[in-house]
Motif scaffolding. Sequence first.
Motif, PDB file in Angstrom:
ATOM      1  N   LEU A 183      47.053  34.645  26.140  1.00  0.00           N
ATOM      2  CA  LEU A 183      46.970  34.539  27.555  1.00  0.00           C
ATOM      3  C   LEU A 183      45.867  33.357  27.221  1.00  0.00           C
ATOM      4  O   LEU A 183      46.190  32.244  28.311  1.00  0.00           O
ATOM      5  CB  LEU A 183      46.905  35.296  28.695  1.00  0.00           C
ATOM      6  N   GLN A 184      45.152  33.368  26.489  1.00  0.00           N
ATOM      7  CA  GLN A 184      43.345  32.827  27.111  1.00  0.00           C
ATOM      8  C   GLN A 184      43.857  31.619  24.920  1.00  0.00           C
ATOM      9  O   GLN A 184      42.151  31.256  25.291  1.00  0.00           O
ATOM     10  CB  GLN A 184      42.748  33.169  27.245  1.00  0.00           C
ATOM     11  N   TRP A 213      49.647  39.898  33.246  1.00  0.00           N
ATOM     12  CA  TRP A 213      49.898  38.811  32.931  1.00  0.00           C
ATOM     13  C   TRP A 213      48.504  37.710  34.878  1.00  0.00           C
ATOM     14  O   TRP A 213      47.940  37.423  34.766  1.00  0.00           O
ATOM     15  CB  TRP A 213      50.794  38.214  33.471  1.00  0.00           C
ATOM     16  N   THR A 214      49.597  38.913  35.589  1.00  0.00           N
ATOM     17  CA  THR A 214      48.149  38.844  36.659  1.00  0.00           C
ATOM     18  C   THR A 214      46.695  38.707  37.018  1.00  0.00           C
ATOM     19  O   THR A 214      46.073  38.227  36.928  1.00  0.00           O
ATOM     20  CB  THR A 214      48.602  40.082  37.997  1.00  0.00           C
ATOM     21  N   ALA A 240      45.117  38.268  34.116  1.00  0.00           N
ATOM     22  CA  ALA A 240      44.758  36.800  33.229  1.00  0.00           C
ATOM     23  C   ALA A 240      44.888  35.346  33.787  1.00  0.00           C
ATOM     24  O   ALA A 240      43.857  34.707  34.040  1.00  0.00           O
ATOM     25  CB  ALA A 240      45.353  37.121  31.975  1.00  0.00           C
ATOM     26  N   THR A 241      45.281  36.035  35.432  1.00  0.00           N
ATOM     27  CA  THR A 241      45.426  34.697  35.994  1.00  0.00           C
ATOM     28  C   THR A 241      44.570  35.109  37.666  1.00  0.00           C
ATOM     29  O   THR A 241      44.014  33.573  37.543  1.00  0.00           O
ATOM     30  CB  THR A 241      46.523  34.750  36.599  1.00  0.00           C
ATOM     31  N   LEU A 242      44.466  35.513  38.092  1.00  0.00           N
ATOM     32  CA  LEU A 242      43.781  35.526  39.270  1.00  0.00           C
ATOM     33  C   LEU A 242      42.575  36.059  39.148  1.00  0.00           C
ATOM     34  O   LEU A 242      42.109  36.798  38.125  1.00  0.00           O
ATOM     35  CB  LEU A 242      44.551  36.775  40.239  1.00  0.00           C
TER      36      LEU A 242
END
Lengths: 174, 334
Positions: B36-37, B289-290, B292-294
């Motif tokens: 994700l990065q 995923w959360t 990696a996002t918030l």
Amino acid sequence: MGLKDVLTRLPVGFLTVLKTLGRKPVTIQYPEQQKPMSARFRGRHQLKRYEDGLERCIGCALCAAACPADAIYVEAAENTNEARYSPGERYAKVYEINMLRCIFCGYCEDACPTNAIVLEPIEFPTGYTRESMIYTKAMLLEPPPPGVPDTPQQTPPGKYDRAILPFPPIDESV
Amino acid sequence: MPVLLEATLKSAVLLFVLLTGFAYLTVLERKFIARLQARIGPNRAGPFGLLQPVADGLKLIFKESVTPAQADKPLYFLAPVLVVVPALILFAVIPVGKGPTFQLASDINVGALYVVGVMGVAVYGITLAGWASNNKYAALGGLRASAQVISYELGLGLSIVAVVLMASSASLADIVEAQMPGNILGWFIFRQPVAAAIFAVTAMAELARAPFDLVEAEQELTAGFMTEYSGMKFALFFMGEYVKMIAVSALFTTFFLGGWSGPFVNEFPALSVVYFAVKVLACLLLMIWTRATLPRIRYDRLMALGWKVLTPVAIANVIVTALLIVLGVPGFGS
Ligand code: SF4
Ligand code: SF4
């Protein structure tokens, strides 16, 4: 953050992250892959030779004395005309650099009277053990120029009475 | 006696699966976040980095286990255990498949209550670790943990109440059965979307996972409650966190995603375990995923979200659900 923001902006954020999933990773898998280095990059050490294949290093250990990290170990031995490694009296029988100690400051380069040790943009040391990070003379020495015999060479008496051969002109293009 | 033997065997298998799951969840998380990065993630230990947990485990075993001189020793040693045990025993009531073969104690009629209770106990480990370490960072982390978990437990419990109302049973086996009126729309995530959303958020806060990881906020608190822990005791905290991640995903699956239900489970009961595992995996990926996002939420916002938004909405949701059931609206009640 109101409810409207949660419903509109949060999904945007999540999707942005998800989009990255399709991107090619930017990781460079060192040491198998390497970034091209600038020609002037001061990387790993190399022990240089003259055009006739003799080693520049005369085993004076000035580099070891100059090294702030105490990373260099030099043991000198006498040259003979039957087995000549370098012009002059002595050569480095043992030459080791501990790459774990070295801070790549380049002081050894500055200290060397014969320009024998040079930091070059060549592959960087990696390894799993401490032992493998001690680079020996065989690993540091550059190969002889094409068509020229490796050291030790047999040389006529009286030809090499000076420690330093005349320097070739310094290449300023890089 | 055979009952005891059966339970022991099942627990052993469950423990084995959970511990392996924990080990590989750490790799999955690192790999997935890396992707994700736009990175690659660990790939050096073994093929595709699959031996990474072994390497990590060995490293932690050989690390020196330091005990601070001023620590409250009994509590200091007890705390990691108090984190891991609740995470593991949560699974006792979760039906991982169709039929009694794949269930340990999921037919007890207070299953939902048990879940809330056990999840509440887990915070003791964290708070005690913070207290017993005799370290300011750890103490702050422990305090944050207790405040955070108390605030979010309300929302969590109330979202489960809505589910219990829908299924008119607190047994997790019944809750799964209640979600199977033949199609996917029977899942409570479609019939109770508000409860599902609240459960997802509060569970993430209970786990102290990003974006609610204030308990171990490394920028402010070094490592929060685990600052003074090293070696295998640290590994236990780590294990507690990841097993709890799996447990919470399993609970979300059970409460909202129809548990083990799926096509052809009547013909092949073993398939139900696969469905369950796939759903749990999906929840886990969502959680990663959360992360990696918030970014981490500010502490006062965390409290405000818990007390001013999630708890009132959860109460309203329970009231509305109860009304709809009493009024006999189709799709509500049984
Ligand atoms: S680069 Fe500096 S630290 Fe490295 S060997 Fe030379 S003098 Fe020593
Ligand atoms: S590399 Fe240069 S300074 Fe070092 S021992 Fe050889 S000649 Fe002397």
